[in-house]
Design a protein around this motif. Structure first.
Motif, PDB file in Angstrom:
ATOM      1  N   CYS A 147       0.819  -1.212   0.000  1.00 52.40           N
ATOM      2  CA  CYS A 147       0.000   0.000   0.000  1.00 52.40           C
ATOM      3  C   CYS A 147       0.855   1.265   0.000  1.00 52.40           C
ATOM      4  O   CYS A 147       0.444   2.296  -0.552  1.00 52.40           O
ATOM      5  N   GLY A 148       2.023   1.186   0.581  1.00 46.88           N
ATOM      6  CA  GLY A 148       2.886   2.357   0.641  1.00 46.88           C
ATOM      7  C   GLY A 148       3.693   2.596  -0.614  1.00 46.88           C
ATOM      8  O   GLY A 148       4.437   3.580  -0.691  1.00 46.88           O
ATOM      9  N   VAL A 197      -3.002  -6.390  -0.593  1.00 41.75           N
ATOM     10  CA  VAL A 197      -3.535  -7.086   0.582  1.00 41.75           C
ATOM     11  C   VAL A 197      -3.277  -6.216   1.796  1.00 41.75           C
ATOM     12  O   VAL A 197      -2.329  -5.424   1.817  1.00 41.75           O
ATOM     13  N   GLY A 198      -4.108  -6.371   2.799  1.00 44.88           N
ATOM     14  CA  GLY A 198      -3.893  -5.597   4.013  1.00 44.88           C
ATOM     15  C   GLY A 198      -5.118  -5.573   4.892  1.00 44.88           C
ATOM     16  O   GLY A 198      -6.034  -6.404   4.751  1.00 44.88           O
ATOM     17  N   VAL A 240       2.115   8.725   0.439  1.00 43.13           N
ATOM     18  CA  VAL A 240       2.698   8.448  -0.879  1.00 43.13           C
ATOM     19  C   VAL A 240       1.614   8.303  -1.923  1.00 43.13           C
ATOM     20  O   VAL A 240       1.742   8.778  -3.065  1.00 43.13           O
ATOM     21  N   SER A 241       0.512   7.639  -1.549  1.00 41.04           N
ATOM     22  CA  SER A 241      -0.569   7.371  -2.513  1.00 41.04           C
ATOM     23  C   SER A 241      -1.583   8.505  -2.590  1.00 41.04           C
ATOM     24  O   SER A 241      -2.685   8.310  -3.110  1.00 41.04           O
ATOM     25  N   GLY A 242      -1.220   9.681  -2.099  1.00 44.53           N
ATOM     26  CA  GLY A 242      -2.195  10.760  -1.956  1.00 44.53           C
ATOM     27  C   GLY A 242      -2.732  11.330  -3.251  1.00 44.53           C
ATOM     28  O   GLY A 242      -3.746  12.028  -3.235  1.00 44.53           O
ATOM     29  N   GLN A 243      -2.078  11.062  -4.391  1.00 42.07           N
ATOM     30  CA  GLN A 243      -2.573  11.606  -5.665  1.00 42.07           C
ATOM     31  C   GLN A 243      -3.372  10.599  -6.479  1.00 42.07           C
ATOM     32  O   GLN A 243      -3.904  10.934  -7.534  1.00 42.07           O
ATOM     33  N   GLY A 301       2.222   1.419   4.442  1.00 42.02           N
ATOM     34  CA  GLY A 301       1.456   2.646   4.276  1.00 42.02           C
ATOM     35  C   GLY A 301      -0.021   2.388   4.044  1.00 42.02           C
ATOM     36  O   GLY A 301      -0.558   1.336   4.418  1.00 42.02           O
ATOM     37  N   MET A 302      -0.675   3.358   3.378  1.00 42.02           N
ATOM     38  CA  MET A 302      -2.116   3.300   3.193  1.00 42.02           C
ATOM     39  C   MET A 302      -2.473   3.768   1.793  1.00 42.02           C
ATOM     40  O   MET A 302      -1.806   4.626   1.218  1.00 42.02           O
TER      41      MET A 302
END
Length: 603
Positions: free
Chosen positions: A16-17, A31-32, A98-101, A53-54
């Protein structure tokens, strides 16, 4: 991480990160854990979390089967998602991750495991520590806890990297050994095969690492578990981890230089902070004189000043008594702008120093420095001469608006009380500098005298070598003998300590004698070491660092419990496993042990 897709239940293409704009328009597998599920009227948003991360996953009702499954999701469900990466709509970006966009449009969903409601919310900072420790496996899911364990990993990796490159060899030493009288209480382990006899868990590998030097390894290190049965504080645990180092043919200057370089490497690699080169060094005597502590926090701009010579003849026994006592001390602590402290605060500080044995806390408020005695305010002024007052003002550098606290008693009490008050004032007044301030403290006393027992104790341990310049005083004035010991101090914490060791058998026996260890006891407890010193033992020196404390300071935690995966509580218990616990009678009989229940007195 772009790996070929496969149909394994747990397969994933990214963590995820890792998902960012580079994965735009790709179909990925994640997965998570469900961190949060939000239903926005026909569209379901899931914040998916893993170790790295998320990422936000969006499910729409185009596929009713997948959408229906997404509606059933709850916090902490473990899931597998197949989806397509797309940009977030304008105005919904999150610059903090990191995945904010981007977001992931969910195309496939598998529930790998469900979760009952948690005993506490992971983002609730008010949860009691014991409750968190009872469910530590859940507490460790919090990103801040994962970050601390990741930092701990990075610290140990950087330590190993440096020492491996410096020619050190990693060697394990025994965990089951024999009890030795050189420190805190040992944890004892009964022997089944030797009824009535016990192993001890090591407080440190001290003796074994010296034997490794006798064996010719020259440079040894180990990241090792140690055990001490002692009263706990925020920076202590019954089992803790230390970086243990020993060298041959190196003196204290060479060891300190090497360790300094290692710590600069460590801070640069893990938290990207450059420590000064070289680090400042203070002798123990100077550290105690200026800061009342052998682990001074240099971030606090307050210092103690000796004023005993100014108060020898005053008509005030509280001052004149310690001023004329060879073991006494009278010291002053100037507090800039301390004049603003109300009487209630001074009373609280007086109560605080009493914890350390101080019988009171004298003070002078400087209302107008130019007005002399008339510009000062204090109950003790009537006992002080004009000359004493002028000397105190000049020596402390006090100016209008300041306050000066005084400590007068045995030197040990003054140092402990004013040293602690200095730290408390620094935090209360908000004058603690940001960042890290490291230093070495050197030339510790070899011995400390216990008036109750009427005997000397080793300030570090009985294997520390005396300063060659002071050896002649071992018989006549042991308290004046300096040791070849050194401590690495950071922000008021002793992170590491070490010394040059005794490698001469006769000198080691002499030190044992001064410590009240008879020849018979020395032979019984340390005979193997004394024997080893007969066979060409090289000059040796070493150091040990508290790994838990290092990570605690680096991470900004206030307790080493926060950087240990499964710590004990303040009472040395484990709420997770309910240890320590009772064992059955059969096990005790095997160990030839009988438990005596505490006697409860009747009222």
């Amino acid at each position: 991480m772009n790996t070929p897709q496969n149909l394994s239940l747990n397969a994933r293409s990214h963590t995820c990160g890792q998902v960012d704009l580079a994965a735009l328009d790709q179909e990925i597998t994640l997965v998570g854990w469900v961190n949060r599920r939000r239903d926005h009227g026909g569209v379901i948003f899931v914040d998916l979390r893993d170790r790295d991360g998320m990422v936000q996953v969006v499910f729409d009702p185009d596929d009713l089967t997948v959408f229906g499954m997404a509606e059933s999701l709850r916090s902490e469900f473990v899931i597998r998602v197949v989806g397509k990466v797309r940009r977030r709509p304008a105005g919904t970006e999150n610059p903090n991750i990191v995945s904010g966009q981007i977001e992931v449009l969910g195309l496939g969903l598998s529930i790998l495991n469900r979760s009952e409601p948690l005993p506490f919310q992971l983002d609730d900072e008010r949860v009691a520590e014991e409750h968190r420790l009872r469910h530590r496996y859940l507490d460790l899911r919090r990103p801040e806890m994962l970050a601390k364990l990741r930092l701990r990993h990075q610290v140990t990796r950087a330590m190993r990297e440096y020492l491996d490159n410096a020619g050190f060899i990693d060697v394990e030493t025994p965990v089951l050994t024999r009890a030795t009288p050189e420190g805190a209480r040992d944890y004892l382990v009964p022997s089944r095969t030797h009824p009535g006899e016990f192993f001890a868990l090591p407080q440190s590998p001290q003796l074994f690492k010296q034997l490794l030097m006798v064996a010719g390894l020259e440079r040894y290190y180990q990241i090792v578990k140690c055990f001490r049965d002692e009263d706990l504080r925020a920076d202590r645990q019954p089992e803790f981890t230390q970086l243990d180092i020993e060298t041959s043919f190196m003196d204290e200057q060479e060891v300190m230089a090497l360790i300094e370089d290692m710590m600069r490497h460590l801070f640069a690699r893990t938290v990207e902070i450059a420590l000064p080169d070289p680090l400042p060094r203070l002798t123990w005597a100077e550290a105690m004189r200026r800061f009342g502590s052998d682990k001074p926090d240099l971030r606090i701009p307050l210092e103690l000043v000796d004023v005993a010579d100014l108060l020898v003849d005053v008509d005030f026994k509280v001052f004149s008594g310690p001023a004329t006592d060879p073991r006494g001390r009278v010291a002053a602590l100037r507090v800039p702008k301390g004049n603003e402290l109300p009487r209630s605060a001074i009373d609280e500080y007086t109560k605080y120093v009493s914890i350390f044995g101080a019988k009171g806390l004298a003070y002078i408020k400087i209302n107008d420095a130019a007005a002399g005695r008339e510009g000062l305010q204090s109950p003790i002024l009537k006992f002080l001469t004009d000359e004493a007052i002028a000397g105190i003002m000049a020596r402390t550098g006090a100016v209008t608006g300041d306050l000066v606290f005084f400590g007068a008693d045995k030197a040990k009490i003054v140092n402990e009380s004013l040293g602690a008050l200095r730290v408390k004032l620094g935090h209360d007044l908000g004058i603690v500098e940001a960042g890290f301030r490291a230093l070495w403290v050197t030339e510790f006393p070899m011995f400390e005298y216990d008036e109750k027992d009427g005997r000397y104790y080793a300030l570090h341990h009985p294997f520390t070598a005396p300063n060659p310049e002071d050896i002649e005083q071992l018989g006549s004035n042991p308290e004046a003998v300096r040791s070849r010991a050194y401590d690495f101090v950071l922000n008021g914490y002793e992170l590491g300590g070490g010394s040059v060791r005794i490698h001469d058998q006769d000198l080691q026996k002499r030190i044992f004698g001064l410590l009240g260890i008879s020849a018979e006891e020395a032979e019984e407890k340390f005979g193997f070491l004394l024997d080893a010193l007969k066979y060409g033992a090289p000059p040796m020196a070493g150091v040990a660092f508290g790994l838990d404390r290092v990570v605690m300071l680096m991470s900004g935690a206030t307790s080493i419990r926060e950087v240990i995966a499964f710590p004990k509580t303040q009472s040395a218990a484990c709420p997770l496993t309910d240890a320590p616990g009772e064992v059955d009678e059969a096990q005790l009989r095997e160990l030839s042990i009988r438990v005596r229940k505490p006697v409860v007195e009747k009222e």
